[in-house]
Motif scaffolding. Structure first.
Motif, PDB file in Angstrom:
ATOM      1  N   ASP A 116     -24.454  20.036  73.557  1.00  0.00           N
ATOM      2  CA  ASP A 116     -23.747  20.120  74.831  1.00  0.00           C
ATOM      3  C   ASP A 116     -22.265  20.383  74.603  1.00  0.00           C
ATOM      4  OD1 ASP A 116     -26.019  19.611  76.344  1.00  0.00           O
ATOM      5  OD2 ASP A 116     -25.751  17.444  76.222  1.00  0.00           O
ATOM      6  N   ALA A 117     -21.714  21.234  75.438  1.00  0.00           N
ATOM      7  CA  ALA A 117     -20.285  21.529  75.333  1.00  0.00           C
ATOM      8  C   ALA A 117     -19.460  20.357  75.846  1.00  0.00           C
ATOM      9  CB  ALA A 117     -19.944  22.787  76.125  1.00  0.00           C
ATOM     10  N   SER A 118     -18.360  20.107  75.200  1.00  0.00           N
ATOM     11  CA  SER A 118     -17.446  19.069  75.656  1.00  0.00           C
ATOM     12  C   SER A 118     -16.699  19.543  76.899  1.00  0.00           C
ATOM     13  CB  SER A 118     -16.457  18.728  74.545  1.00  0.00           C
ATOM     14  OG  SER A 118     -15.605  17.681  74.929  1.00  0.00           O
ATOM     15  N   THR A 119     -16.187  18.597  77.664  1.00  0.00           N
ATOM     16  CA  THR A 119     -15.437  18.939  78.867  1.00  0.00           C
ATOM     17  C   THR A 119     -14.197  19.762  78.533  1.00  0.00           C
ATOM     18  OG1 THR A 119     -14.275  18.035  80.789  1.00  0.00           O
ATOM     19  CG2 THR A 119     -14.153  16.767  78.753  1.00  0.00           C
ATOM     20  N   ARG A 120     -13.815  20.661  79.460  1.00  0.00           N
ATOM     21  CA  ARG A 120     -12.574  21.423  79.275  1.00  0.00           C
ATOM     22  C   ARG A 120     -11.356  20.611  79.691  1.00  0.00           C
ATOM     23  NH1 ARG A 120     -13.808  27.645  81.268  1.00  0.00           N
ATOM     24  NH2 ARG A 120     -15.506  28.067  79.782  1.00  0.00           N
ATOM     25  N   ASP A 121     -11.601  19.597  80.531  1.00  0.00           N
ATOM     26  CA  ASP A 121     -10.509  18.758  81.030  1.00  0.00           C
ATOM     27  C   ASP A 121     -10.596  17.402  80.343  1.00  0.00           C
ATOM     28  OD1 ASP A 121      -8.567  17.349  82.337  1.00  0.00           O
ATOM     29  OD2 ASP A 121      -9.512  17.431  84.327  1.00  0.00           O
ATOM     30  N   GLU A 123      -8.772  14.964  80.383  1.00  0.00           N
ATOM     31  CA  GLU A 123      -8.325  13.825  81.187  1.00  0.00           C
ATOM     32  C   GLU A 123      -9.382  13.334  82.171  1.00  0.00           C
ATOM     33  OE1 GLU A 123      -3.684  13.735  81.812  1.00  0.00           O
ATOM     34  OE2 GLU A 123      -4.450  15.699  82.424  1.00  0.00           O
ATOM     35  N   ASP A 124     -10.519  14.025  82.261  1.00  0.00           N
ATOM     36  CA  ASP A 124     -11.570  13.475  83.128  1.00  0.00           C
ATOM     37  C   ASP A 124     -12.370  12.379  82.411  1.00  0.00           C
ATOM     38  OD1 ASP A 124     -13.507  14.659  81.485  1.00  0.00           O
ATOM     39  OD2 ASP A 124     -13.970  16.269  82.891  1.00  0.00           O
ATOM     40  N   HIS A 125     -12.150  12.253  81.077  1.00  0.00           N
ATOM     41  CA  HIS A 125     -12.702  11.156  80.276  1.00  0.00           C
ATOM     42  C   HIS A 125     -14.226  11.126  80.274  1.00  0.00           C
ATOM     43  CE1 HIS A 125      -8.641   8.911  81.057  1.00  0.00           C
ATOM     44  NE2 HIS A 125      -8.507   9.946  80.237  1.00  0.00           N
ATOM     45  N   SER A 126     -14.855  12.259  80.512  1.00  0.00           N
ATOM     46  CA  SER A 126     -16.316  12.316  80.433  1.00  0.00           C
ATOM     47  C   SER A 126     -16.750  12.264  78.969  1.00  0.00           C
ATOM     48  CB  SER A 126     -16.838  13.591  81.100  1.00  0.00           C
ATOM     49  OG  SER A 126     -16.332  14.739  80.436  1.00  0.00           O
ATOM     50  N   PHE A 127     -17.999  11.876  78.766  1.00  0.00           N
ATOM     51  CA  PHE A 127     -18.546  11.744  77.410  1.00  0.00           C
ATOM     52  C   PHE A 127     -19.871  12.486  77.401  1.00  0.00           C
ATOM     53  CE2 PHE A 127     -20.779   9.594  73.934  1.00  0.00           C
ATOM     54  CZ  PHE A 127     -19.808   9.571  72.957  1.00  0.00           C
ATOM     55  N   ASP A 128     -19.812  13.785  77.124  1.00  0.00           N
ATOM     56  CA  ASP A 128     -20.984  14.639  77.246  1.00  0.00           C
ATOM     57  C   ASP A 128     -21.484  15.172  75.918  1.00  0.00           C
ATOM     58  OD1 ASP A 128     -20.925  14.474  80.083  1.00  0.00           O
ATOM     59  OD2 ASP A 128     -19.325  15.964  80.113  1.00  0.00           O
ATOM     60  N   CYS A 129     -20.661  15.129  74.894  1.00  0.00           N
ATOM     61  CA  CYS A 129     -20.998  15.743  73.614  1.00  0.00           C
ATOM     62  C   CYS A 129     -20.874  14.716  72.489  1.00  0.00           C
ATOM     63  CB  CYS A 129     -20.055  16.927  73.354  1.00  0.00           C
ATOM     64  SG  CYS A 129     -20.274  17.711  71.736  1.00  0.00           S
TER      65      CYS A 129
END
Length: 235
Positions: A116-121, A123-129
């Motif tokens: 999975d690609a990491s977030t481009r932002d 600062e949104d602090h998502s944890f996808d990768c």
């Protein structure tokens, strides 16, 4: 964490067991252990805040667990091994502290978590990768956990994929049929016929498992594979 519905059901079916929880930040398993009259041992690098009154605590340093041999009926390492650079010695330690006939359970992000690609932002602090965590060393396929268990002499009982929140994971439950540690051996299945019994005896010819172990392994893995709902706790 490990497919929560599975592990909670596992703990509810037993009483007065000793549960060792490796990476115990948040003491997430402590409450269910208290309800079922299990003894709870949390293990981490430092003692997390808020230790329940009934819980005991032991420390770990890298792969080394500062705990005596044969103390736990269930040894659980959820989202720990992917942070360590010496997984074989860590698995040896998990087996060492597990009582003969006890179970060790490992969950870790699978190889799909790294796709999975990491977030481009940021600062949104998502944890996808998988690689969003700078302390991650490597993901684990079901095959890697299968080989890891056999390499330290443990007998796989369940191997499956699942989800921890949105993170694809691999899960292992294995039985420890010995006391203390018997060390580790390099695992290669070149020219080994398919099947758990063939795999185990190729690596540990002086030890044996029954055909029934292989049949239970297949049945349990199919049953647990349907459990996809879990809670992700970031360490």
């Amino acid at each position: 964490m490990i497919a929560v519905s599975y592990i909670l059901e596992l703990l509810r079916t037993e009483q007065k067991q000793v549960v060792a929880d490796i990476g115990c930040f948040g003491w997430n398993l402590a409450a269910i252990c208290a309800q079922q009259q299990h003894s709870y041992l949390g293990i981490d690098r430092q003692e997390p805040p808020g230790r329940p009154e009934f819980a005991t605590f032991g420390t770990m340093e890298n792969h080394r667990l500062h705990v005596a041999d044969d103390v736990a009926d269930f040894t659980i390492a959820s989202h720990v091994i992917e942070h360590l650079s010496d997984p074989v010695n860590f698995a040896m330690e998990l087996a060492r502290i597990t009582k003969p006939g006890g179970r060790l359970l490992i969950e870790a992000p699978s190889e799909f978590s790294a796709f999975d690609a990491s977030t481009r932002d940021v600062e949104d602090h998502s944890f996808d990768c998988f690689w969003d965590d700078p302390t991650h060393v490597r993901p684990y396929t079901p095959g890697a956990l299968y080989r890891l268990a056999i390499s330290v002499g443990a007998v796989p009982e369940v191997i499956c994929r699942g989800l921890a929140g949105t993170i694809p994971v691999s899960f292992l439950q294995a039985r420890v049929p010995f006391s203390g540690s018997i060390g580790s051996r390099y695992v290669s299945f070149k020219d080994v016929k398919p099947g758990l019994m063939n795999a185990y005896q190729a690596i540990w010819p002086e030890r044996s498992i029954a055909q029934a172990d292989e049949e239970r392994f297949r049945q349990r893995s199919r049953a647990v594979a349907g459990m996809r709902t879990a809670t992700r706790t970031e360490h």
